[in-house]
Motif scaffolding. Sequence first.
Motif, short mmCIF file in Angstrom:
data_model
loop_
_atom_site.label_atom_id
_atom_site.label_comp_id
_atom_site.label_asym_id
_atom_site.label_seq_id
_atom_site.Cartn_x
_atom_site.Cartn_y
_atom_site.Cartn_z
N ASN A 122 22.27 -4.02 15.30
CA ASN A 122 22.30 -4.81 16.55
C ASN A 122 21.02 -5.60 16.79
O ASN A 122 20.50 -5.64 17.90
CB ASN A 122 22.57 -3.90 17.76
CG ASN A 122 23.89 -3.18 17.62
OD1 ASN A 122 24.85 -3.73 17.09
ND2 ASN A 122 23.94 -1.93 18.05
N LEU A 123 20.53 -6.22 15.75
CA LEU A 123 19.36 -7.09 15.91
C LEU A 123 19.72 -8.23 16.85
O LEU A 123 20.75 -8.88 16.67
CB LEU A 123 18.95 -7.64 14.54
CG LEU A 123 17.75 -8.57 14.51
CD1 LEU A 123 16.47 -7.84 14.92
CD2 LEU A 123 17.58 -9.16 13.10
N ARG A 124 18.90 -8.44 17.86
CA ARG A 124 19.20 -9.48 18.85
C ARG A 124 17.90 -10.05 19.40
O ARG A 124 16.88 -9.35 19.44
CB ARG A 124 20.04 -8.89 19.98
CG ARG A 124 19.40 -7.69 20.66
CD ARG A 124 20.43 -6.67 21.14
NE ARG A 124 19.82 -5.54 21.84
CZ ARG A 124 19.68 -4.32 21.29
NH1 ARG A 124 20.08 -4.09 20.07
NH2 ARG A 124 19.14 -3.33 21.99
N PRO A 125 17.93 -11.29 19.87
CA PRO A 125 16.72 -11.86 20.47
C PRO A 125 16.38 -11.12 21.76
O PRO A 125 17.26 -10.64 22.46
CB PRO A 125 17.12 -13.30 20.78
CG PRO A 125 18.37 -13.56 20.01
CD PRO A 125 19.05 -12.24 19.85
N ARG B 348 24.77 -14.21 4.54
CA ARG B 348 23.64 -13.93 5.44
C ARG B 348 22.34 -13.95 4.63
O ARG B 348 21.36 -14.60 5.00
CB ARG B 348 23.86 -12.56 6.07
CG ARG B 348 22.74 -12.04 6.91
CD ARG B 348 23.10 -10.60 7.33
NE ARG B 348 22.16 -10.03 8.25
CZ ARG B 348 21.04 -9.40 7.87
NH1 ARG B 348 20.74 -9.29 6.60
NH2 ARG B 348 20.24 -8.88 8.79
N ASP B 378 27.04 -7.08 13.64
CA ASP B 378 26.17 -6.46 14.66
C ASP B 378 24.94 -7.31 14.96
O ASP B 378 24.34 -7.18 16.02
CB ASP B 378 25.80 -5.03 14.25
CG ASP B 378 24.83 -4.98 13.09
OD1 ASP B 378 25.29 -4.91 11.95
OD2 ASP B 378 23.61 -5.04 13.33
N ASP B 379 24.57 -8.20 14.04
CA ASP B 379 23.41 -9.06 14.31
C ASP B 379 23.81 -10.48 14.69
O ASP B 379 23.02 -11.41 14.57
CB ASP B 379 22.48 -9.06 13.09
CG ASP B 379 23.17 -9.53 11.82
OD1 ASP B 379 24.39 -9.78 11.85
OD2 ASP B 379 22.48 -9.63 10.78
N GLU B 381 24.08 -12.07 17.41
CA GLU B 381 23.25 -12.78 18.41
C GLU B 381 22.00 -13.37 17.76
O GLU B 381 21.60 -14.50 18.05
CB GLU B 381 22.81 -11.82 19.51
CG GLU B 381 23.89 -11.46 20.50
CD GLU B 381 23.35 -10.52 21.58
OE1 GLU B 381 22.26 -10.78 22.11
OE2 GLU B 381 24.02 -9.51 21.86
N MET B 382 21.40 -12.59 16.88
CA MET B 382 20.18 -13.07 16.21
C MET B 382 20.52 -14.23 15.28
O MET B 382 19.80 -15.23 15.23
CB MET B 382 19.58 -11.91 15.40
CG MET B 382 18.15 -12.13 14.98
SD MET B 382 17.01 -11.89 16.37
CE MET B 382 15.91 -13.27 16.12
N PHE B 385 21.08 -17.31 17.18
CA PHE B 385 19.77 -17.80 17.61
C PHE B 385 19.12 -18.62 16.48
O PHE B 385 18.62 -19.72 16.69
CB PHE B 385 18.89 -16.61 18.02
CG PHE B 385 17.49 -16.95 18.41
CD1 PHE B 385 17.19 -17.39 19.70
CD2 PHE B 385 16.44 -16.83 17.50
CE1 PHE B 385 15.89 -17.71 20.08
CE2 PHE B 385 15.14 -17.14 17.86
CZ PHE B 385 14.86 -17.58 19.15
N TYR B 386 19.19 -18.06 15.27
CA TYR B 386 18.63 -18.80 14.13
C TYR B 386 19.37 -20.12 13.90
O TYR B 386 18.74 -21.15 13.66
CB TYR B 386 18.72 -17.95 12.84
CG TYR B 386 17.73 -16.81 12.75
CD1 TYR B 386 16.43 -16.92 13.25
CD2 TYR B 386 18.07 -15.63 12.10
CE1 TYR B 386 15.53 -15.87 13.14
CE2 TYR B 386 17.17 -14.58 11.97
CZ TYR B 386 15.89 -14.70 12.50
OH TYR B 386 15.00 -13.67 12.37
#
Lengths: 191, 390
Positions: A122-125, B348, B378-379, B381-382, B385-386
Amino acid sequence: MWKRCFTVLCVTFGLSGCAAYVLVEPDQPAAIGAELVVDPQVSWARVAYPTTNGSLWTIDGLGLNQLYFFTEVEAGKPMVRIQGQAKDAMPFYEESMIATDVMELVETTLTRLGNQQVEATNLRPAKFGPRNGFQFDLTMTSQGGLIVKGLCIAAQRDDELDALLFLAAEEYYYELHRPVVEKVFASIRPE
Amino acid sequence: MTRLAVTCCAVLAPLFSIILGNPAVAQMQNSIPIFRPSLNSDEGGLWMAVEEIEKDTQRSPLLVDDETLNAYVTDLVCRLAGRNCASVRVYILEIPVFNATMYPNGMMNVFTGLLLRAENEAQLAFVLGHEIGHFLERHSIQGFRKARDTNSFLAFLSLGAAGAGVNYVADAANMIATGAFYAFNRDQERQADVHGFNAIVAHGYDPIQGAELWKAVIDEQEANPRRRAPSTFAATHPSPEERVRSLTQRAYEIKAQSKETTDGLERFREIIQPLRSQWLETELNRGEPEESVALFSRLLSNETESAELQYYLGEAYRKRGEEGDLDKAVEAFESAAGSDGVPAQVHRSLGLLAMKNGKKVAARDSLIRYLALQPEADDHEMIRFYIDQL
Ligand SMILES: [Zn+2]
């Protein structure tokens, strides 16, 4: 040897004994490193943690929960240094790292400390004070066989890394303290 | 805080010997009664201490509960153990290092790191047979007595024990905790190798497979410049060369008899491959990318078309980060990306590497592709963002 013992978290980061505690007042901003402060929210005990330049807090005791502050980790240096260990025993932070690499750095550090099944997800900003940082969750099995959950927030600046890492027994303690820890994370700001 | 280390009993080897048999398997005809030492003996004390460890193992979060896999390994152990089948209980643990260990009371731990490294059933059988050899020879009680008699701290604990097995439990527990008698001596290792070798020959496996696996594991460990802890083939063991040499020589003698043999590859793959991606992931997360590169390269040489292995090899190169490794990583990812059954994570990895190299268009394309294949990653959102930054 998966003894369920509550001292297991002590060894999570190579702490041998448990040192003297100093009270962290709930309503006084607390300095973390040279440039940041946080609002502790509740009373914590601060413990001298000789293996890094950061500090370590706990609410109920190191066997149950731990909040690590790794501040100003320089490029070419590990997040954790353990006396007597070889220089390259722990992975180094590097300036070229992006958030996904920092997450792996934390995973590898925890693994090399003897934890098993370390998994960051769950990596998130996330805002780290005024800076753009990121946050992720962790699960692992400690050397003592305890299932541990974690929450990490971090941000990079120039060639340095700042990270706060909360680890707690999955059973009861992690969910119990997570809201407090999130408030602490949200209160990060420059001194 | 050393890594959990180590390898087949040889390695860190936890404790001791082996036993055979398995509760999940119907007791074999002609099986011998389960041995149990007298409680009024040091061996009885050792067993009691180990039984506590077994109770912890039964509750371990590392226990792998896949029924098919458990039945497969248990059945194999049972066949190798023959009449002693009923004395052995198999526990498969998700620990990425190469190891299997046998405790004196019949508990056998098989690490997923062994299952990942064995290339076929014959190799797995060799290691299991080796462990069973330590058990049948009761090497652990010999090690226990020797360590006790040469360790004044433990001798002190024994004072007042007055020969009652119960009082040996503290000794045994302390010795287990301190690792005082983990290592078998050279002769015991040789004996165990002979057991493993004879077991695979007796069951019709290709006799060279034991030596092949040892060789591969030595190469893997030697690839790691940080490995300071005794490797699997540490000082108390016969030298790795000696071990491989004598196994190889015996194998050729047997092969000269030109009996038909099998490596059990098909059945092994059928069981292992569906479970393997999780073990590849934990191997990679072990944080020893030099060893992972050696391991994944070896596995890939047997399965050149495997997109899964290409992806993990690429990740291992990326994590190792030696000169030229990032190019090798990209090459592995690209060759995986063109195959069927490719993990979405390949895109990824390609995207993140391109991003770090300033190749914005390529990075964006790959990251968008990753999220298209796995919108709920699961990532996500990150990654979004990128993408927005690119
Ligand atoms: Zn052995």
